[in-house]
Design a protein around this motif. Structure first.
Motif: not given
Length: 287
Positions: A101, A103-104, A106, A151-152, A155, A159, A287
């Protein structure tokens, strides 16, 4: 203190960031003299999708073999078991971590940049007369994997890093050090060490931001540092010329390249990158 924090971070990430079983099976067979190249080829051939993709890569202009290679056993013979093992790892890593995933981060952009860096690193290594250039391809592919862990697993802190860097890759490591206490390179190097990958890979990646820190694999660390800076040079006008001008004479002497050679190599990168991205992730949506 820093080393302990990195180890603790990775210890909590092994379930998400683990290598596929086939890579460890192949590694054990390679170290065991009872297994022949044919035996190793048979294990790879049991995975039709992996076999097909490996043969596409080996038959691509990236290698430039004149005669078509139509079996895994032939591929093992032609490019060698070490390079084929690296290709297996490169292919399976993209598959395994392609759908984390994002989220932070791409994930499409992440793998595009990683494969781009891998192509540049391999071309630089080839021009530098490095043997077994696949290890530089793999180093380029995996050099940023520590960012995925950060990032996982962290987070909120990551960020803050991304916002502070404001899309400027040159500032990223400095803010990682300031706001987290260590860099994505150090995290990535430690992950590869825990995976049991060769020192040539985990030291190269762990030191690529500061290649002079590498104790044994300085050449690889300098090549990877150059590749990472070159892949980001498109962020600004005249970026390539600026990046190449900023390479120290000491680094260029170590890697046995000139600034003119480096610019010439970069003229070949885009076509090879597009081809390799298609080969490593055909019809794939991250994704």
């Amino acid at each position: 203190m820093k080393a302990a924090a990195i180890k603790q971070l990775i210890a909590g990430s092994t379930e998400l960031f683990s290598l596929p079983d086939i890579y460890f099976q192949l590694s054990e067979m390679i170290r065991d003299s009872r297994y022949s190249l044919a035996d190793i080829g048979k294990v790879i051939a049991k995975d039709p999708a992996l076999s097909a993709r490996l043969l596409r890569v080996v038959n691509s202009p990236f290698y430039g073999f004149q005669a078509k290679i139509d079996t895994i056993s032939r591929a093992v013979t032609v490019i060698g078991i070490d390079d084929l093992s690296n290709l297996v790892l490169a292919t399976t890593v993209v598959d395994r971590f392609g759908k984390i995933p994002g989220e932070l981060i791409d994930m499409t952009s992440f793998w595009m940049r990683s494969i781009h860096c891998a192509v540049i690193a391999r071309l630089l290594a080839k021009a530098s007369a490095v043997l077994h250039t696949e290890r530089l391809f793999l180093a380029g592919l995996l050099h940023d994997i520590g960012s995925l862990i950060l990032s996982q697993k962290m987070p909120e802190q990551y960020l803050s890093v991304l916002l502070a860097a404001d899309h400027n890759r040159a500032l990223l490591a400095g803010f990682e050090q300031e706001l987290i206490g260590f860099t994505h390179a150090e995290v990535g190097g430690e992950l590869l060490k825990i995976w049991g990958l060769p020192e040539s890979l985990y030291e190269t990646i762990g030191c690529y931001l500061n290649p002079a820190d590498a104790q044994i694999h300085k050449l690889d660390a300098h090549l990877l540092n150059m590749a990472a800076r070159l892949v980001d040079s498109g962020q600004q006008a005249d970026g390539l010329e600026i990046a190449v001008a900023e390479f120290s004479n000491q680094s260029l002497t170590l890697v046995r390249l000139t600034r003119e050679q480096t610019i010439s190599i970069m003229e070949r990168v885009e076509e090879e990158f597009l081809h390799m991205f298609e080969l490593l992730g055909p019809n794939k949506k991250f994704h």
